[in-house]
Design an enzyme around this catalytic site. Sequence first.
Site, PDB file in Angstrom:
ATOM      1  N   ARG A  50       0.841  -1.209   0.000  1.00 26.06           N
ATOM      2  CA  ARG A  50       0.000   0.000   0.000  1.00 26.06           C
ATOM      3  C   ARG A  50       0.874   1.257   0.000  1.00 26.06           C
ATOM      4  NH1 ARG A  50      -4.638   0.688   4.484  1.00 26.06           N
ATOM      5  NH2 ARG A  50      -2.848   1.140   5.794  1.00 26.06           N
ATOM      6  N   LYS A 149      -2.646   6.973   1.187  1.00 24.90           N
ATOM      7  CA  LYS A 149      -2.481   7.268   2.622  1.00 24.90           C
ATOM      8  C   LYS A 149      -1.409   8.349   2.722  1.00 24.90           C
ATOM      9  CE  LYS A 149      -2.427   4.672   6.941  1.00 24.90           C
ATOM     10  NZ  LYS A 149      -3.484   5.409   7.603  1.00 24.90           N
ATOM     11  N   GLU A 182     -16.491   6.402   4.969  1.00 26.21           N
ATOM     12  CA  GLU A 182     -15.791   5.743   6.077  1.00 26.21           C
ATOM     13  C   GLU A 182     -15.808   6.648   7.293  1.00 26.21           C
ATOM     14  OE1 GLU A 182     -11.607   5.196   5.161  1.00 26.21           O
ATOM     15  OE2 GLU A 182     -11.479   7.121   4.185  1.00 26.21           O
TER      16      GLU A 182
END
Length: 288
Positions: A50, A149, A182
């Site tokens: 990721r 992220k 989310e």
Amino acid sequence: MKVYVNGAFVEQEDAKISVFDHGLLYGDGVFEGIRLYSGNIFKLEEHLIRLERSAHAIALELPAARGELRELVCEACRVNGLTDGYIRLVVTRGVGSLGLAPWECGEPGLIVIADTIALYPEQFYTEGLRLVTVPTRRVGAAALPPMVKSLNYLNNILAKIEARQAGCPEALLLNDEGKVAECSGDNLFLLQGGQLFTPPIGAGSLRGITRGAVMDIAEEMGLPVRECDLTRYDVWVAEECFATGTAAEVIPVVEVDGRRIGTGRPGQWTHRILEKFQERAVSEGTRI
Ligand code: PXG
């Protein structure tokens, strides 16, 4: 505590970066939050992949290969004598000038912090969490892909502030279309009619590592999982609801926007999934 900063492990007090690092000046960089359970790093490979994708998406070349990063993360745990904890792996754009231009920056900055983890209050697990839908929408993929992220968490921080102002510990964020995205730092799941539901990544969710682990666990328990667009109504009428994240693991949600979810107590499935998650977390992973 020893921290790895740009090539060496140094004492915490000496772990410093330049004020000209674009990670600080512009939030230009990427990171991962990773857990260490009983000497095993949970889903390390997935976190590294990721990180690579986040870096690639912002056109940042990682300063180390996956194998080196893997070794650094393990070393950060070993030098601090940790068996359980939290690892923060940070890559910044590096030191540049007072202008956006990332190509003017030198080598990317690399930081690895391994520390004990401040767990959420036990009460959140026994009594469940209350959420509130906040006015701030999850940043859209056309502006900044929410699956990156990045070091810029202002979108999530604003949501967190708004939740607190409304008297709730956590926020529910919708996307531009008004669909559920989310929480401020956790993914969301609903249980309805013997199925588990979670918003698709395209709805503005981070591809959570815990989310993925919970989806695997649910399938193994014979609980079908569906990724589909969800509305606030779907959340309000769910039989059970929970949030997932590296820090939170699996945390029951018992109230959303002042509506009781299910019985108003943490659900049975939520409880079983959390138990399985914790069993799995201590028994698998990369040995440091
Ligand atoms: N959504 C967002 C926006 C996140 O930042 C998650 C979902 C859950 O993903 P994982 O891979 O953790 O299951 C996150 C993760 C922190 C901290 O220090 C934040 C996260 C993870 C660990 C620590 O606030 N966010």
